[in-house]
Design a protein around this motif. Structure first.
Motif, mmCIF file in Angstrom:
data_model
loop_
_atom_site.group_PDB
_atom_site.id
_atom_site.type_symbol
_atom_site.label_atom_id
_atom_site.label_comp_id
_atom_site.label_asym_id
_atom_site.label_seq_id
_atom_site.Cartn_x
_atom_site.Cartn_y
_atom_site.Cartn_z
ATOM 1 N N LYS A 95 36.185 32.340 64.208
ATOM 2 C CA LYS A 95 36.211 33.138 64.153
ATOM 3 C C LYS A 95 35.276 33.640 62.439
ATOM 4 N N LEU A 96 34.564 34.437 62.227
ATOM 5 C CA LEU A 96 34.660 34.832 61.199
ATOM 6 C C LEU A 96 34.432 34.015 60.057
ATOM 7 N N LYS A 97 33.781 33.188 60.053
ATOM 8 C CA LYS A 97 34.071 31.501 59.165
ATOM 9 C C LYS A 97 33.069 32.723 57.420
ATOM 10 N N GLY A 98 31.979 33.005 58.010
ATOM 11 C CA GLY A 98 30.500 33.587 57.380
ATOM 12 C C GLY A 98 31.798 34.569 56.712
ATOM 13 N N PHE A 99 32.000 35.494 57.185
ATOM 14 C CA PHE A 99 32.771 36.811 56.648
ATOM 15 C C PHE A 99 34.184 36.284 55.688
ATOM 16 N N PHE A 100 34.258 34.959 55.926
ATOM 17 C CA PHE A 100 35.359 35.380 54.433
ATOM 18 C C PHE A 100 34.780 34.016 53.395
ATOM 19 N N ARG A 101 33.643 33.607 53.700
ATOM 20 C CA ARG A 101 32.709 33.214 53.377
ATOM 21 C C ARG A 101 31.799 33.895 51.834
ATOM 22 N N THR A 102 31.254 34.941 52.453
ATOM 23 C CA THR A 102 31.100 35.926 51.924
ATOM 24 C C THR A 102 31.786 36.692 50.679
ATOM 25 N N ALA A 150 50.545 37.811 26.541
ATOM 26 C CA ALA A 150 48.640 38.549 27.099
ATOM 27 C C ALA A 150 48.269 37.284 27.628
ATOM 28 N N LEU A 151 48.590 35.732 26.864
ATOM 29 C CA LEU A 151 47.747 34.247 27.470
ATOM 30 C C LEU A 151 47.632 34.189 28.652
ATOM 31 N N LYS A 152 48.877 35.176 29.861
ATOM 32 C CA LYS A 152 48.965 34.639 30.968
ATOM 33 C C LYS A 152 48.344 35.722 31.874
ATOM 34 N N ALA A 153 47.983 36.733 30.894
ATOM 35 C CA ALA A 153 47.653 38.274 31.769
ATOM 36 C C ALA A 153 45.742 37.644 31.779
ATOM 37 N N VAL A 154 45.153 36.771 30.416
ATOM 38 C CA VAL A 154 43.758 37.132 30.126
ATOM 39 C C VAL A 154 43.602 35.254 31.664
ATOM 40 N N ALA A 155 44.990 34.829 31.947
ATOM 41 C CA ALA A 155 44.666 33.656 32.204
ATOM 42 C C ALA A 155 44.722 33.756 34.255
ATOM 43 N N ILE A 156 44.740 35.450 34.414
ATOM 44 C CA ILE A 156 44.405 36.299 36.214
ATOM 45 C C ILE A 156 43.017 36.003 36.361
ATOM 46 N N PRO A 157 42.477 36.891 35.317
ATOM 47 C CA PRO A 157 41.317 37.045 35.896
ATOM 48 C C PRO A 157 40.485 36.129 35.375
ATOM 49 N N THR A 158 40.354 35.009 34.865
ATOM 50 C CA THR A 158 40.135 33.918 34.676
ATOM 51 C C THR A 158 39.789 32.839 35.593
ATOM 52 N N VAL A 159 41.199 32.907 36.030
ATOM 53 C CA VAL A 159 41.278 32.345 37.144
ATOM 54 C C VAL A 159 40.894 32.720 39.070
ATOM 55 N N TRP A 160 40.713 33.896 38.750
ATOM 56 C CA TRP A 160 40.782 34.950 39.908
ATOM 57 C C TRP A 160 38.899 34.933 40.289
ATOM 58 N N HIS A 161 38.219 34.389 39.389
ATOM 59 C CA HIS A 161 36.814 34.801 38.921
ATOM 60 C C HIS A 161 35.735 33.355 39.785
ATOM 61 N N TYR A 162 36.508 32.554 39.214
ATOM 62 C CA TYR A 162 35.908 31.472 40.024
ATOM 63 C C TYR A 162 36.146 30.605 41.116
ATOM 64 N N VAL A 163 37.421 31.241 41.996
ATOM 65 C CA VAL A 163 38.504 30.862 43.308
ATOM 66 C C VAL A 163 36.930 30.780 44.325
ATOM 67 N N GLY A 164 36.245 31.653 44.207
ATOM 68 C CA GLY A 164 35.370 31.339 45.498
ATOM 69 C C GLY A 164 34.441 30.335 45.455
ATOM 70 N N PHE A 165 33.910 29.942 44.079
ATOM 71 C CA PHE A 165 33.349 29.078 43.711
ATOM 72 C C PHE A 165 33.470 27.963 44.804
ATOM 73 N N TYR A 166 35.079 27.366 43.973
ATOM 74 C CA TYR A 166 35.490 26.390 44.342
ATOM 75 C C TYR A 166 35.911 26.371 45.899
ATOM 76 N N PHE A 167 35.858 27.154 46.668
ATOM 77 C CA PHE A 167 36.401 27.253 48.306
ATOM 78 C C PHE A 167 35.297 27.180 48.647
ATOM 79 N N VAL A 168 34.056 27.574 47.937
ATOM 80 C CA VAL A 168 33.011 27.366 49.210
ATOM 81 C C VAL A 168 32.613 25.770 48.769
ATOM 82 N N LEU A 169 32.908 24.896 48.118
ATOM 83 C CA LEU A 169 32.356 23.838 47.945
ATOM 84 C C LEU A 169 33.861 22.946 48.686
#
Length: 285
Positions: A95-102, A150-169
């Motif tokens: 259940k709720l696969k569509g919800f988590f996908r969104t 600083a480098l780790k700090a800017v890596a966090i939003p970089t990583v977070w931004h596209y997790v969902g894209f690869y999750f859907v794939l």
């Protein structure tokens, strides 16, 4: 079929035109400019291979390359890894696969600049959310954007931004696995974690290779997060920001174009190496 070819070509023509204008023309224009020394839009002098020779002695380019590789490591390990774990978890619920996908995909549709501005507020030393939380617990505030963090700090939003894209794939790839495979595995006593490692992951290995290739090439284009949060300062200069500074800030379009060509070649080379390392006999179904 012969009669359909003209309609196929008609539908392909707009895409081919856009790719020519926004991809192939800029690439070959950059290749052309890389053989010139420029100090403005119209002032240029042919210098042959001088710009390419400069690449090998440019210490700032070397540092930017190392920073890009470090962010690439974070992206492959955490961005792809978290996406795979989330996909496995969601694939095992009914259940709720569509919800988590969104929900997981939602960050992808947000502008990278908007996300960067949000994290600027998080990292602010005096008024930022993170330091306010630390202060409430009696912990000393942290300089999140100094040379150590600083480098780790800017890596966090970089990583977070596209997790969902690869999750859907990954989730889409898992949904194509026939249910008979899982039923047969269950009869053999293969369940839980063993089912994931022995069945699911081997069956989507080709998709994992595609995602890792996308992650590598995507990291080569990282720009807005670094530029908005740090402007490439405090040890966060990456190839994208370095190329921008040379081409747009210094107006040295010749060397900036050379760095751009270097980025393309380096990215393709890394993608080929990754595919070579991941080469294996894939399970088909």
């Amino acid at each position: 079929m012969k009669g359909d070819r003209k309609y196929i070509l008609m539908f392909l023509l707009p895409t081919a035109l856009l790719m020519t204008i926004f991809l192939y023309y800029p690439f070959f224009k950059s290749l052309y400019l890389s053989f010139y020394r420029t100090t403005g839009f119209f002032d240029k002098k042919f210098v042959g291979w001088d710009n390419y020779e400069r690449l090998f002695t440019d210490k700032l380019l070397g540092a930017a390359t190392l920073h890009t590789l470090e962010i690439m490591l974070y992206v492959i390990v955490f961005q792809v890894g978290i996406a795979l774990v989330l996909a496995v978890m969601v694939d095992n619920i009914t259940k709720l696969k569509g919800f988590f996908r969104t929900v997981f995909f939602f960050p992808v549709v947000i502008s990278g600049t908007a996300i960067s501005l949000l994290f600027v507020l998080f990292y602010n030393y005096n008024f930022g959310l993170l330091n306010n939380v630390l202060a409430n617990f009696g912990i000393e505030k942290i300089l999140w954007l100094d040379e150590n963090n600083a480098l780790k700090a800017v890596a966090i939003p970089t990583v977070w931004h596209y997790v969902g894209f690869y999750f859907v794939l990954f989730l889409t790839a898992m949904s194509k696995i026939p249910a008979d495979f899982y039923e047969a595995a269950k009869l053999e006593g293969i369940t839980g974690f063993k089912k994931t490692t022995k069945l699911t992951i081997p069956l989507i290995m080709s998709d994992i290779k595609v995602v890792i290739t996308l992650a590598i090439t995507g990291t080569m284009k990282v720009f807005e997060f670094i530029w908005v949060i740090t402007k490439g300062q405090n040890g966060t200069e990456v190839l994208g920001t370095y190329m921008y500074k040379k081409a747009m800030v210094d107006q040295n379009f010749g060397y900036g174009s050379t760095v751009a060509i270097y980025m393309v070649v380096f990215g393709v080379l890394l993608a080929l190496i990754a595919n070579r390392l991941l080469k294996r006999e894939e399970i088909t179904y």
